[in-house]
Each structure stands twice: as C-alpha cells, then as structure tokens.
Write a protein that holds these residues in place. Structure first.
Motif, PDB file in Angstrom:
ATOM      1  N   ARG A  76       0.867  -1.364  -0.386  1.00  0.00           N
ATOM      2  CA  ARG A  76      -0.049  -0.470   0.345  1.00  0.00           C
ATOM      3  C   ARG A  76       0.985   1.445  -0.048  1.00  0.00           C
ATOM      4  NH1 ARG A  76      -4.227   2.273   4.844  1.00  0.00           N
ATOM      5  NH2 ARG A  76      -5.707   2.810   3.495  1.00  0.00           N
ATOM      6  N   ALA A  77       0.379   2.500  -0.696  1.00  0.00           N
ATOM      7  CA  ALA A  77       1.164   3.512  -0.492  1.00  0.00           C
ATOM      8  C   ALA A  77       0.519   4.643  -1.190  1.00  0.00           C
ATOM      9  CB  ALA A  77       2.691   3.550  -1.774  1.00  0.00           C
ATOM     10  N   THR A  78       0.580   6.219  -0.890  1.00  0.00           N
ATOM     11  CA  THR A  78      -0.030   6.863  -0.586  1.00  0.00           C
ATOM     12  C   THR A  78       0.342   7.990  -1.712  1.00  0.00           C
ATOM     13  OG1 THR A  78      -1.735   8.571  -0.102  1.00  0.00           O
ATOM     14  CG2 THR A  78      -0.218   8.045   1.247  1.00  0.00           C
ATOM     15  N   PHE A  79       0.658   8.854  -2.137  1.00  0.00           N
ATOM     16  CA  PHE A  79       1.138  10.306  -2.691  1.00  0.00           C
ATOM     17  C   PHE A  79       0.048  11.829  -2.035  1.00  0.00           C
ATOM     18  CE2 PHE A  79       4.118   8.744  -5.829  1.00  0.00           C
ATOM     19  CZ  PHE A  79       5.331   8.074  -5.262  1.00  0.00           C
ATOM     20  N   LEU A  80      -0.078  12.707  -2.085  1.00  0.00           N
ATOM     21  CA  LEU A  80      -0.864  13.754  -1.876  1.00  0.00           C
ATOM     22  C   LEU A  80      -0.635  14.196  -2.702  1.00  0.00           C
ATOM     23  CD1 LEU A  80       1.200  14.812   1.640  1.00  0.00           C
ATOM     24  CD2 LEU A  80      -1.518  13.427   1.439  1.00  0.00           C
ATOM     25  N   PRO A  81      -1.469  15.312  -3.334  1.00  0.00           N
ATOM     26  CA  PRO A  81      -1.241  15.791  -4.531  1.00  0.00           C
ATOM     27  C   PRO A  81      -0.350  17.033  -4.739  1.00  0.00           C
ATOM     28  CG  PRO A  81      -3.936  16.274  -3.009  1.00  0.00           C
ATOM     29  CD  PRO A  81      -3.249  15.002  -2.315  1.00  0.00           C
ATOM     30  N   GLN A  82       0.370  17.232  -3.266  1.00  0.00           N
ATOM     31  CA  GLN A  82       1.125  17.825  -3.715  1.00  0.00           C
ATOM     32  C   GLN A  82       2.544  17.512  -4.514  1.00  0.00           C
ATOM     33  OE1 GLN A  82      -0.781  17.760  -0.889  1.00  0.00           O
ATOM     34  NE2 GLN A  82       0.165  18.521   0.543  1.00  0.00           N
ATOM     35  N   VAL A  83       2.331  15.938  -4.208  1.00  0.00           N
ATOM     36  CA  VAL A  83       3.723  15.103  -5.272  1.00  0.00           C
ATOM     37  C   VAL A  83       3.605  15.413  -7.005  1.00  0.00           C
ATOM     38  CG1 VAL A  83       4.695  11.991  -5.561  1.00  0.00           C
ATOM     39  CG2 VAL A  83       3.052  13.694  -3.727  1.00  0.00           C
TER      40      VAL A  83
ATOM     41  N   THR B 171       3.399  13.839 -14.039  1.00  0.00           N
ATOM     42  CA  THR B 171       2.358  13.253 -16.060  1.00  0.00           C
ATOM     43  C   THR B 171       1.925  11.718 -14.883  1.00  0.00           C
ATOM     44  OG1 THR B 171       4.096  11.538 -16.572  1.00  0.00           O
ATOM     45  CG2 THR B 171       4.421  13.542 -17.541  1.00  0.00           C
ATOM     46  N   HIS B 172       0.692  11.604 -15.324  1.00  0.00           N
ATOM     47  CA  HIS B 172       0.492  10.101 -14.471  1.00  0.00           C
ATOM     48  C   HIS B 172       1.481   8.533 -15.184  1.00  0.00           C
ATOM     49  CE1 HIS B 172      -3.597  12.253 -15.719  1.00  0.00           C
ATOM     50  NE2 HIS B 172      -3.561  12.003 -14.530  1.00  0.00           N
ATOM     51  N   PRO B 173       1.687   8.777 -15.599  1.00  0.00           N
ATOM     52  CA  PRO B 173       2.843   7.816 -16.153  1.00  0.00           C
ATOM     53  C   PRO B 173       4.157   7.417 -14.896  1.00  0.00           C
ATOM     54  CG  PRO B 173       2.283   7.867 -18.278  1.00  0.00           C
ATOM     55  CD  PRO B 173       2.135   9.597 -17.168  1.00  0.00           C
ATOM     56  N   GLN B 174       4.377   8.881 -14.595  1.00  0.00           N
ATOM     57  CA  GLN B 174       5.198   9.102 -13.544  1.00  0.00           C
ATOM     58  C   GLN B 174       4.786   8.578 -12.352  1.00  0.00           C
ATOM     59  OE1 GLN B 174       6.396  13.202 -15.030  1.00  0.00           O
ATOM     60  NE2 GLN B 174       8.848  12.387 -14.939  1.00  0.00           N
ATOM     61  N   PHE B 175       3.724   9.877 -11.739  1.00  0.00           N
ATOM     62  CA  PHE B 175       3.309   9.360 -10.638  1.00  0.00           C
ATOM     63  C   PHE B 175       2.930   8.380 -10.132  1.00  0.00           C
ATOM     64  CE2 PHE B 175      -0.149  10.355  -7.797  1.00  0.00           C
ATOM     65  CZ  PHE B 175       0.296  11.065  -7.194  1.00  0.00           C
ATOM     66  N   PHE B 176       2.315   7.468 -11.170  1.00  0.00           N
ATOM     67  CA  PHE B 176       2.149   6.243 -11.002  1.00  0.00           C
ATOM     68  C   PHE B 176       3.349   5.161 -10.699  1.00  0.00           C
ATOM     69  CE2 PHE B 176      -2.142   6.936 -11.361  1.00  0.00           C
ATOM     70  CZ  PHE B 176      -2.666   6.801  -9.968  1.00  0.00           C
ATOM     71  N   SER B 177       4.356   5.197 -11.964  1.00  0.00           N
ATOM     72  CA  SER B 177       5.734   4.406 -11.884  1.00  0.00           C
ATOM     73  C   SER B 177       6.139   4.561 -10.536  1.00  0.00           C
ATOM     74  CB  SER B 177       6.495   4.797 -12.374  1.00  0.00           C
ATOM     75  OG  SER B 177       7.500   4.035 -12.785  1.00  0.00           O
ATOM     76  N   HIS B 178       6.427   6.052  -9.882  1.00  0.00           N
ATOM     77  CA  HIS B 178       6.775   6.257  -8.330  1.00  0.00           C
ATOM     78  C   HIS B 178       5.394   5.429  -7.134  1.00  0.00           C
ATOM     79  CE1 HIS B 178       8.897   8.630 -10.387  1.00  0.00           C
ATOM     80  NE2 HIS B 178      10.215   8.535 -10.020  1.00  0.00           N
ATOM     81  N   LEU B 179       4.891   5.424  -7.034  1.00  0.00           N
ATOM     82  CA  LEU B 179       4.158   5.324  -6.348  1.00  0.00           C
ATOM     83  C   LEU B 179       3.651   3.511  -6.187  1.00  0.00           C
ATOM     84  CD1 LEU B 179       1.618   6.141  -5.056  1.00  0.00           C
ATOM     85  CD2 LEU B 179       0.440   5.847  -6.572  1.00  0.00           C
ATOM     86  N   LEU B 180       4.092   3.050  -7.317  1.00  0.00           N
ATOM     87  CA  LEU B 180       3.978   0.901  -7.392  1.00  0.00           C
ATOM     88  C   LEU B 180       5.548   1.254  -6.561  1.00  0.00           C
ATOM     89  CD1 LEU B 180       3.638  -0.019 -10.907  1.00  0.00           C
ATOM     90  CD2 LEU B 180       2.376  -0.458  -9.117  1.00  0.00           C
ATOM     91  N   GLN B 181       6.344   1.906  -6.788  1.00  0.00           N
ATOM     92  CA  GLN B 181       7.890   1.371  -6.599  1.00  0.00           C
ATOM     93  C   GLN B 181       7.817   2.531  -5.001  1.00  0.00           C
ATOM     94  OE1 GLN B 181      10.786   4.033  -7.820  1.00  0.00           O
ATOM     95  NE2 GLN B 181      12.755   4.054  -7.039  1.00  0.00           N
ATOM     96  N   LYS B 182       7.124   3.270  -4.290  1.00  0.00           N
ATOM     97  CA  LYS B 182       6.821   3.464  -3.028  1.00  0.00           C
ATOM     98  C   LYS B 182       6.296   2.063  -2.147  1.00  0.00           C
ATOM     99  CE  LYS B 182       5.046   6.500  -0.336  1.00  0.00           C
ATOM    100  NZ  LYS B 182       4.276   7.608   0.002  1.00  0.00           N
ATOM    101  N   ALA B 183       5.372   1.644  -3.002  1.00  0.00           N
ATOM    102  CA  ALA B 183       4.157   0.033  -2.649  1.00  0.00           C
ATOM    103  C   ALA B 183       5.276  -0.722  -2.130  1.00  0.00           C
ATOM    104  CB  ALA B 183       3.404   0.129  -3.286  1.00  0.00           C
ATOM    105  N   ALA B 184       6.719  -0.700  -2.963  1.00  0.00           N
ATOM    106  CA  ALA B 184       7.652  -1.714  -3.562  1.00  0.00           C
ATOM    107  C   ALA B 184       7.216  -3.664  -4.288  1.00  0.00           C
ATOM    108  CB  ALA B 184       7.583  -2.547  -1.798  1.00  0.00           C
ATOM    109  N   LEU B 185       5.908  -2.143  -4.998  1.00  0.00           N
ATOM    110  CA  LEU B 185       5.924  -3.580  -6.024  1.00  0.00           C
ATOM    111  C   LEU B 185       6.116  -3.349  -7.564  1.00  0.00           C
ATOM    112  CD1 LEU B 185       1.986  -2.599  -5.745  1.00  0.00           C
ATOM    113  CD2 LEU B 185       2.863  -4.845  -5.327  1.00  0.00           C
TER     114      LEU B 185
END
Length: 183
Positions: free
Chosen positions: A134-141, A147-161
């Motif tokens: 599980r991971a979250t990014f605040l809107p500030q991120v 971009t959506h691809p950047q945002f979700f790519s880093h979110l996956l990384q943060k979630a260790a996926l």
C-alpha cells in the motif's frame, strides 16, 4: 471542508508546538476550536531548505484532528524512517505544512487510460493497494511527478511493487486535501 485562516494558523502552531514540546523547548499548546475535536485525517510535511525532511500522516479519520496533527507532527519529525530524528537546532530551519484529507473514495476503472482520465493532477491524492502493499502520494507530489505515468510508476515503487505491475491489478482510491504552510 474549509478552514478559516485562524484555524489554519492554529493547526500549524499545534504541529510546531508538538515537536518543540518533544524537544523540551516549550510546553505543548492546545486548541479549543470545535472543528479540531472532530475526527480528521492529516499529513504533516517538514521541509528544510526546500527539501523533504519528514512526512507522515493518516489516511482515515480515526481520532480528533487535533490529536492526529500532534501525532503526525511527532512521527514526521522523529520517526520517518527515511531521516534521522529532528534536532532542536534544526527546528527553526524547518517549514511545516499540514494537509487535511477528505474521505478517500474508491476509483472504478477497467483500463490504465480510464484510470488516468479519473485522476486529476494537482487535485487528487492517490492510494494504491495490492495484497499487503500500500502507498499514497498527496496531491502536492504532482509538482515533482507531473504526468500520470511518472506519478504511478513512483507510487508502485513506494509500495514496493514491481514497476511492471498492471495498474488494473490495483485497488485505487483518491482524495483531496486542504493544505496550509508556514510563511
């Protein structure tokens, strides 16, 4: 959700006071405002010289907002695993930001394109979940990952996926924040 300038100031003072109190610099203040006694979810972000110095928060409103801000300020300052605990000499150099979250809402989607169309940059914070990850990014991120691809790519990384995890395999929620920063 809308907080008056006075209430925003009180929440920022409360966060700073919690940290200062923990460092034995001053006693903890309390706020009498009724809105702060209602359950709320917050994130407290600390920056030093424009760089992240700690960020911890709650995704669900499970305790009075006043208590949530105090606990998240302490956690951001002293228990964020990415940083060493804040010192009393650093406190004057730190800027505090408080974000109060709306209730997260589930996002239903059948494709990556549909998901991207439902998530608004600079407006929506995002929570992703898959199994125990599980991971979250605040809107500030969105400012750093526009971009959506950047945002979700880093979110996956943060979630260790794995970065090739299909977004359609995730449970996704979105939320908004009202944020305020010390000047």
């Amino acid at each position: 959700m809308h907080y008056s300038a006075e209430l925003q100031k009180q929440m920022l003072q409360l966060a700073r006071s919690a940290i200062a109190s923990h460092l034995n610099i001053e006693p903890l203040i309390s706020c009498e405002a009724e809105q702060l006694n209602e359950n709320g979810a917050s994130f407290v972000t600390l920056t030093k010289n424009g760089n992240l110095r700690g960020c911890i928060g709650s995704l669900q409103a499970s305790r009075p907002l006043q208590e949530d801000i105090v606990q998240n300020a302490l956690a951001a300052a002293f228990r964020d695993p990415r940083f060493r605990p804040l010192t009393s000499s650093e406190l004057p150099l730190v800027t505090i930001e408080v974000s109060v979250l709306t209730e997260p809402e589930a996002v239903s989607f059948n494709s990556t394109e549909e998901l991207f169309s439902l998530i608004r940059p600079d407006v929506d914070g995002v929570i992703i979940e898959k199994g125990y990850h599980r991971a979250t990014f605040l809107p500030q991120v969105w400012l750093q990952l526009p971009t959506h691809p950047q945002f979700f790519s880093h979110l996956l990384q943060k979630a260790a996926l794995p970065e090739d995890t299909p977004l359609t395999d995730l449970t996704v929620q979105r939320y908004q924040v009202e944020k305020f920063t010390e000047h």
